[in-house]
Structures are given as C-alpha cells and as structure tokens.
Design a protein around this motif. Structure first.
Motif, PDB file in Angstrom:
ATOM      1  N   ASP A  12       0.820  -1.210   0.000  1.00 49.48           N
ATOM      2  CA  ASP A  12       0.000   0.000   0.000  1.00 49.48           C
ATOM      3  C   ASP A  12       0.850   1.254   0.000  1.00 49.48           C
ATOM      4  O   ASP A  12       0.366   2.321  -0.335  1.00 49.48           O
ATOM      5  N   HIS A  13       2.100   1.149   0.410  1.00 48.30           N
ATOM      6  CA  HIS A  13       2.961   2.310   0.562  1.00 48.30           C
ATOM      7  C   HIS A  13       4.131   2.254  -0.409  1.00 48.30           C
ATOM      8  O   HIS A  13       5.146   1.630  -0.146  1.00 48.30           O
ATOM      9  N   ARG A  14       3.973   2.920  -1.533  1.00 48.50           N
ATOM     10  CA  ARG A  14       5.049   3.025  -2.519  1.00 48.50           C
ATOM     11  C   ARG A  14       5.455   4.492  -2.553  1.00 48.50           C
ATOM     12  O   ARG A  14       4.678   5.354  -2.948  1.00 48.50           O
ATOM     13  N   THR A  15       6.659   4.773  -2.100  1.00 50.47           N
ATOM     14  CA  THR A  15       7.087   6.156  -1.920  1.00 50.47           C
ATOM     15  C   THR A  15       8.085   6.598  -2.975  1.00 50.47           C
ATOM     16  O   THR A  15       8.827   5.789  -3.531  1.00 50.47           O
ATOM     17  N   THR A  16       8.078   7.903  -3.244  1.00 47.24           N
ATOM     18  CA  THR A  16       9.042   8.537  -4.131  1.00 47.24           C
ATOM     19  C   THR A  16       9.450   9.857  -3.508  1.00 47.24           C
ATOM     20  O   THR A  16       8.762  10.384  -2.629  1.00 47.24           O
ATOM     21  N   THR A  17      10.558  10.394  -3.958  1.00 46.48           N
ATOM     22  CA  THR A  17      10.945  11.745  -3.567  1.00 46.48           C
ATOM     23  C   THR A  17      10.973  12.600  -4.815  1.00 46.48           C
ATOM     24  O   THR A  17      11.379  12.154  -5.885  1.00 46.48           O
ATOM     25  N   GLU A  19      11.868  16.618  -6.287  1.00 52.69           N
ATOM     26  CA  GLU A  19      12.493  17.913  -6.022  1.00 52.69           C
ATOM     27  C   GLU A  19      11.554  19.036  -6.437  1.00 52.69           C
ATOM     28  O   GLU A  19      10.929  18.985  -7.491  1.00 52.69           O
ATOM     29  N   GLN A  20      11.468  20.033  -5.569  1.00 51.14           N
ATOM     30  CA  GLN A  20      10.672  21.232  -5.824  1.00 51.14           C
ATOM     31  C   GLN A  20      11.548  22.427  -5.492  1.00 51.14           C
ATOM     32  O   GLN A  20      11.639  22.833  -4.342  1.00 51.14           O
ATOM     33  N   GLY A  21      12.224  22.944  -6.491  1.00 47.90           N
ATOM     34  CA  GLY A  21      13.160  24.032  -6.258  1.00 47.90           C
ATOM     35  C   GLY A  21      14.321  23.553  -5.419  1.00 47.90           C
ATOM     36  O   GLY A  21      14.972  22.573  -5.740  1.00 47.90           O
ATOM     37  N   ARG A  22      14.570  24.209  -4.309  1.00 50.91           N
ATOM     38  CA  ARG A  22      15.665  23.826  -3.405  1.00 50.91           C
ATOM     39  C   ARG A  22      15.276  22.734  -2.424  1.00 50.91           C
ATOM     40  O   ARG A  22      16.091  22.309  -1.611  1.00 50.91           O
ATOM     41  N   PHE A  23      14.040  22.302  -2.487  1.00 46.27           N
ATOM     42  CA  PHE A  23      13.536  21.351  -1.510  1.00 46.27           C
ATOM     43  C   PHE A  23      13.237  20.003  -2.147  1.00 46.27           C
ATOM     44  O   PHE A  23      13.032  19.891  -3.339  1.00 46.27           O
ATOM     45  N   CYS A  24      13.171  18.987  -1.304  1.00 50.24           N
ATOM     46  CA  CYS A  24      12.845  17.631  -1.714  1.00 50.24           C
ATOM     47  C   CYS A  24      11.671  17.166  -0.842  1.00 50.24           C
ATOM     48  O   CYS A  24      11.679  17.371   0.372  1.00 50.24           O
ATOM     49  N   VAL A  25      10.680  16.558  -1.458  1.00 50.94           N
ATOM     50  CA  VAL A  25       9.482  16.131  -0.748  1.00 50.94           C
ATOM     51  C   VAL A  25       9.266  14.641  -0.991  1.00 50.94           C
ATOM     52  O   VAL A  25       9.349  14.177  -2.122  1.00 50.94           O
ATOM     53  N   ALA A  26       8.966  13.900   0.065  1.00 47.23           N
ATOM     54  CA  ALA A  26       8.614  12.489  -0.055  1.00 47.23           C
ATOM     55  C   ALA A  26       7.099  12.387  -0.196  1.00 47.23           C
ATOM     56  O   ALA A  26       6.354  13.093   0.476  1.00 47.23           O
ATOM     57  N   ARG A  27       6.663  11.505  -1.097  1.00 48.29           N
ATOM     58  CA  ARG A  27       5.235  11.272  -1.320  1.00 48.29           C
ATOM     59  C   ARG A  27       4.977   9.777  -1.384  1.00 48.29           C
ATOM     60  O   ARG A  27       5.867   9.012  -1.714  1.00 48.29           O
ATOM     61  N   CYS A  28       3.741   9.412  -1.090  1.00 45.65           N
ATOM     62  CA  CYS A  28       3.355   8.008  -1.099  1.00 45.65           C
ATOM     63  C   CYS A  28       2.085   7.833  -1.928  1.00 45.65           C
ATOM     64  O   CYS A  28       1.269   8.760  -2.035  1.00 45.65           O
ATOM     65  N   THR A  29       1.921   6.642  -2.492  1.00 43.54           N
ATOM     66  CA  THR A  29       0.730   6.357  -3.287  1.00 43.54           C
ATOM     67  C   THR A  29      -0.544   6.357  -2.447  1.00 43.54           C
ATOM     68  O   THR A  29      -1.636   6.488  -2.991  1.00 43.54           O
ATOM     69  N   CYS A  30      -0.426   6.268  -1.119  1.00 43.25           N
ATOM     70  CA  CYS A  30      -1.605   6.291  -0.246  1.00 43.25           C
ATOM     71  C   CYS A  30      -2.105   7.717  -0.005  1.00 43.25           C
ATOM     72  O   CYS A  30      -3.134   7.914   0.620  1.00 43.25           O
ATOM     73  N   GLY A  31      -1.351   8.724  -0.487  1.00 37.95           N
ATOM     74  CA  GLY A  31      -1.754  10.113  -0.312  1.00 37.95           C
ATOM     75  C   GLY A  31      -0.918  10.874   0.701  1.00 37.95           C
ATOM     76  O   GLY A  31      -1.023  12.095   0.810  1.00 37.95           O
TER      77      GLY A  31
END
Length: 55
Positions: A12-17, A19-31
């Motif tokens: 249920d948890h497939r994550t990616t990171t 990049e958004q400008g100078r920042f990096c954000v982790a996201r998951c397929t669960c929202g």
C-alpha cells in the motif's frame, strides 16, 4: 523529477521523492506527503519511516 522508489513489505505504501526548487518532498501512493526538506537524505528517511508504519 523522481529520485527514489522505496519498496517495503507494505504494498500500500510506494514512496518517491520529488524535487521542488531547493527542496525535496517524499510522497506516497496512499496520499501521504512528507515535509519539504533541503536534504534529500532526510526526505528519503521520512519516506522509509512512513513506508515501515503498520497499515
């Protein structure tokens, strides 16, 4: 640009990171979305922590 795909025993948890400008954000397929981090390693740690949480 996606940087990493973390897979664990929790399908249920497939994550990616991302990049958004100078920042990096982790996201998951669960929202789930982690906080914006300047260090990619911290975003990856957030993603791994989330993916290892019990469903």
């Amino acid at each position: 640009m996606e940087q990493q795909d973390t897979r664990t025993g929790h399908e249920d948890h497939r994550t990616t990171t991302t990049e958004q400008g100078r920042f990096c954000v982790a996201r998951c397929t669960c929202g789930w979305r982690g906080p914006a981090r300047r260090a990619r390693s911290l975003a990856r740690t957030d993603a791994q922590g989330h993916a290892s949480e019990p469903a």
